[in-house]
Design a protein around this motif. Structure first.
Motif, PDB file in Angstrom:
ATOM      1  N   TYR A  89     100.014  70.363   9.640  1.00  0.00           N
ATOM      2  CA  TYR A  89     100.685  69.466   8.691  1.00  0.00           C
ATOM      3  C   TYR A  89     101.935  70.130   8.124  1.00  0.00           C
ATOM      4  CZ  TYR A  89     101.418  66.269   4.784  1.00  0.00           C
ATOM      5  OH  TYR A  89     101.966  65.369   3.905  1.00  0.00           O
ATOM      6  N   PHE A  90     101.866  71.425   7.827  1.00  0.00           N
ATOM      7  CA  PHE A  90     103.043  72.145   7.311  1.00  0.00           C
ATOM      8  C   PHE A  90     104.147  72.224   8.360  1.00  0.00           C
ATOM      9  CE2 PHE A  90      99.897  74.626   4.542  1.00  0.00           C
ATOM     10  CZ  PHE A  90      99.897  73.625   3.594  1.00  0.00           C
ATOM     11  N   LYS A  91     103.777  72.372   9.622  1.00  0.00           N
ATOM     12  CA  LYS A  91     104.782  72.368  10.692  1.00  0.00           C
ATOM     13  C   LYS A  91     105.507  71.021  10.727  1.00  0.00           C
ATOM     14  CE  LYS A  91     102.438  75.662  13.701  1.00  0.00           C
ATOM     15  NZ  LYS A  91     101.678  75.825  14.958  1.00  0.00           N
ATOM     16  N   TYR A  92     104.738  69.946  10.595  1.00  0.00           N
ATOM     17  CA  TYR A  92     105.319  68.604  10.548  1.00  0.00           C
ATOM     18  C   TYR A  92     106.259  68.460   9.348  1.00  0.00           C
ATOM     19  CZ  TYR A  92     105.365  63.702   9.021  1.00  0.00           C
ATOM     20  OH  TYR A  92     105.742  62.475   8.536  1.00  0.00           O
ATOM     21  N   LEU A  93     105.809  68.913   8.178  1.00  0.00           N
ATOM     22  CA  LEU A  93     106.647  68.814   6.976  1.00  0.00           C
ATOM     23  C   LEU A  93     107.930  69.631   7.135  1.00  0.00           C
ATOM     24  CD1 LEU A  93     104.050  69.027   4.055  1.00  0.00           C
ATOM     25  CD2 LEU A  93     105.253  66.990   4.892  1.00  0.00           C
ATOM     26  N   LYS A  94     107.799  70.821   7.687  1.00  0.00           N
ATOM     27  CA  LYS A  94     108.977  71.680   7.862  1.00  0.00           C
ATOM     28  C   LYS A  94     109.986  71.035   8.812  1.00  0.00           C
ATOM     29  CE  LYS A  94     110.305  76.396   8.848  1.00  0.00           C
ATOM     30  NZ  LYS A  94     109.883  77.733   9.264  1.00  0.00           N
ATOM     31  N   LYS A  95     109.476  70.390   9.850  1.00  0.00           N
ATOM     32  CA  LYS A  95     110.354  69.745  10.841  1.00  0.00           C
ATOM     33  C   LYS A  95     111.048  68.516  10.257  1.00  0.00           C
ATOM     34  CE  LYS A  95     108.234  67.901  14.282  1.00  0.00           C
ATOM     35  NZ  LYS A  95     107.505  67.589  15.519  1.00  0.00           N
ATOM     36  N   THR A  96     110.384  67.808   9.337  1.00  0.00           N
ATOM     37  CA  THR A  96     110.934  66.560   8.805  1.00  0.00           C
ATOM     38  C   THR A  96     111.543  66.716   7.422  1.00  0.00           C
ATOM     39  OG1 THR A  96     108.801  65.917   7.858  1.00  0.00           O
ATOM     40  CG2 THR A  96     109.281  65.176  10.117  1.00  0.00           C
ATOM     41  N   ASP A  97     111.495  67.901   6.859  1.00  0.00           N
ATOM     42  CA  ASP A  97     111.984  68.130   5.496  1.00  0.00           C
ATOM     43  C   ASP A  97     113.507  68.228   5.501  1.00  0.00           C
ATOM     44  OD1 ASP A  97     111.627  68.560   2.727  1.00  0.00           O
ATOM     45  OD2 ASP A  97     111.783  70.721   2.987  1.00  0.00           O
ATOM     46  N   THR A  98     114.164  67.209   4.963  1.00  0.00           N
ATOM     47  CA  THR A  98     115.630  67.200   4.926  1.00  0.00           C
ATOM     48  C   THR A  98     116.154  67.177   3.495  1.00  0.00           C
ATOM     49  OG1 THR A  98     115.656  64.787   5.031  1.00  0.00           O
ATOM     50  CG2 THR A  98     115.803  65.977   7.123  1.00  0.00           C
ATOM     51  N   VAL A  99     115.259  67.131   2.536  1.00  0.00           N
ATOM     52  CA  VAL A  99     115.660  66.994   1.145  1.00  0.00           C
ATOM     53  C   VAL A  99     115.774  68.379   0.524  1.00  0.00           C
ATOM     54  CG1 VAL A  99     115.066  65.963  -1.069  1.00  0.00           C
ATOM     55  CG2 VAL A  99     114.482  64.779   1.037  1.00  0.00           C
ATOM     56  N   ASP A 100     116.915  68.647  -0.090  1.00  0.00           N
ATOM     57  CA  ASP A 100     117.145  69.934  -0.733  1.00  0.00           C
ATOM     58  C   ASP A 100     117.036  69.756  -2.240  1.00  0.00           C
ATOM     59  OD1 ASP A 100     117.753  72.585  -1.156  1.00  0.00           O
ATOM     60  OD2 ASP A 100     119.912  72.280  -0.982  1.00  0.00           O
ATOM     61  N   LYS A 101     115.853  69.963  -2.778  1.00  0.00           N
ATOM     62  CA  LYS A 101     115.609  69.839  -4.216  1.00  0.00           C
ATOM     63  C   LYS A 101     114.864  71.076  -4.675  1.00  0.00           C
ATOM     64  CE  LYS A 101     114.971  64.815  -4.329  1.00  0.00           C
ATOM     65  NZ  LYS A 101     114.022  63.735  -4.651  1.00  0.00           N
ATOM     66  N   ASN A 102     114.711  71.188  -5.949  1.00  0.00           N
ATOM     67  CA  ASN A 102     113.896  72.265  -6.493  1.00  0.00           C
ATOM     68  C   ASN A 102     113.319  71.803  -7.823  1.00  0.00           C
ATOM     69  OD1 ASN A 102     112.600  74.673  -6.655  1.00  0.00           O
ATOM     70  ND2 ASN A 102     114.372  75.813  -7.396  1.00  0.00           N
ATOM     71  N   ASN A 103     112.544  70.718  -7.776  1.00  0.00           N
ATOM     72  CA  ASN A 103     111.922  70.242  -9.003  1.00  0.00           C
ATOM     73  C   ASN A 103     110.412  70.143  -8.805  1.00  0.00           C
ATOM     74  OD1 ASN A 103     111.243  67.684  -7.808  1.00  0.00           O
ATOM     75  ND2 ASN A 103     113.295  66.932  -8.256  1.00  0.00           N
ATOM     76  N   ASP A 104     109.703  69.726  -9.834  1.00  0.00           N
ATOM     77  CA  ASP A 104     108.249  69.692  -9.785  1.00  0.00           C
ATOM     78  C   ASP A 104     107.681  68.424  -9.163  1.00  0.00           C
ATOM     79  OD1 ASP A 104     107.979  72.198 -10.881  1.00  0.00           O
ATOM     80  OD2 ASP A 104     107.924  71.457 -12.932  1.00  0.00           O
ATOM     81  N   TRP A 105     108.492  67.533  -8.637  1.00  0.00           N
ATOM     82  CA  TRP A 105     108.001  66.287  -8.074  1.00  0.00           C
ATOM     83  C   TRP A 105     107.973  66.337  -6.556  1.00  0.00           C
ATOM     84  CZ3 TRP A 105     105.305  63.234 -10.959  1.00  0.00           C
ATOM     85  CH2 TRP A 105     105.479  63.288 -12.330  1.00  0.00           C
TER      86      TRP A 105
END
Length: 139
Positions: free
Chosen positions: A67-83
């Motif tokens: 699941y983390f591999k999937y998230l890493k591959k699809t993660d395009t949002v550059d944020k740094n908040n608690d949501w």
């Protein structure tokens, strides 16, 4: 992970006015990995499931590792908040995965369902049904 280490995985399952979260706490003791799960819904309902041995292998399609591999591959949002959708904390390190819009949020939650069911198959506290594929309409 070394013996005595702890990893926390927080999943934000909230959508619109619905609030829900799950937190998985992984601990390694005597070379064995254990997991405990806490769930909360709308701040007034909560549960903690007993700690148990985590037996899912990293290569299993329904593992957190995949699941983390999937998230890493699809993660395009550059944020740094608690949501964040998913937040992983290990020692003083934190990795967050975000979603980009409602559709992306639902797709990433849908991809989490098999992982949740694999770890705690009888947990119905936050009942989430697996998505049904849409049938292609012929014109």
């Amino acid at each position: 992970m070394e013996n005595g280490d702890t990893v926390k995985i927080k999943t934000n399952l909230s959508v619109c006015t619905y609030f829900a979260l799950e937190e998985y706490t992984f601990t390694k003791q005597n070379d064995t990995l254990f997991v405990e799960k806490y769930s909360s819904e709308d701040s007034d309902r909560q549960q903690t499931l007993a700690k148990m041995m985590y037996k899912i292998k990293a290569h299993d399609p329904s593992s957190f590792e995949n699941y983390f591999k999937y998230l890493k591959k699809t993660d395009t949002v550059d944020k740094n908040n608690d949501w964040a959708l998913v937040s992983i904390t290990y020692k003083n390190q934190r990795k967050r995965f975000y979603t980009n819009g409602l559709r992306d949020h639902f797709e990433k939650i849908d991809s989490l369902i098999p992982v949740r069911k694999k770890i705690y198959p009888n947990d119905t506290f936050l009942q989430m049904l697996e998505p049904v594929p849409l049938k292609n309409k012929k014109s």
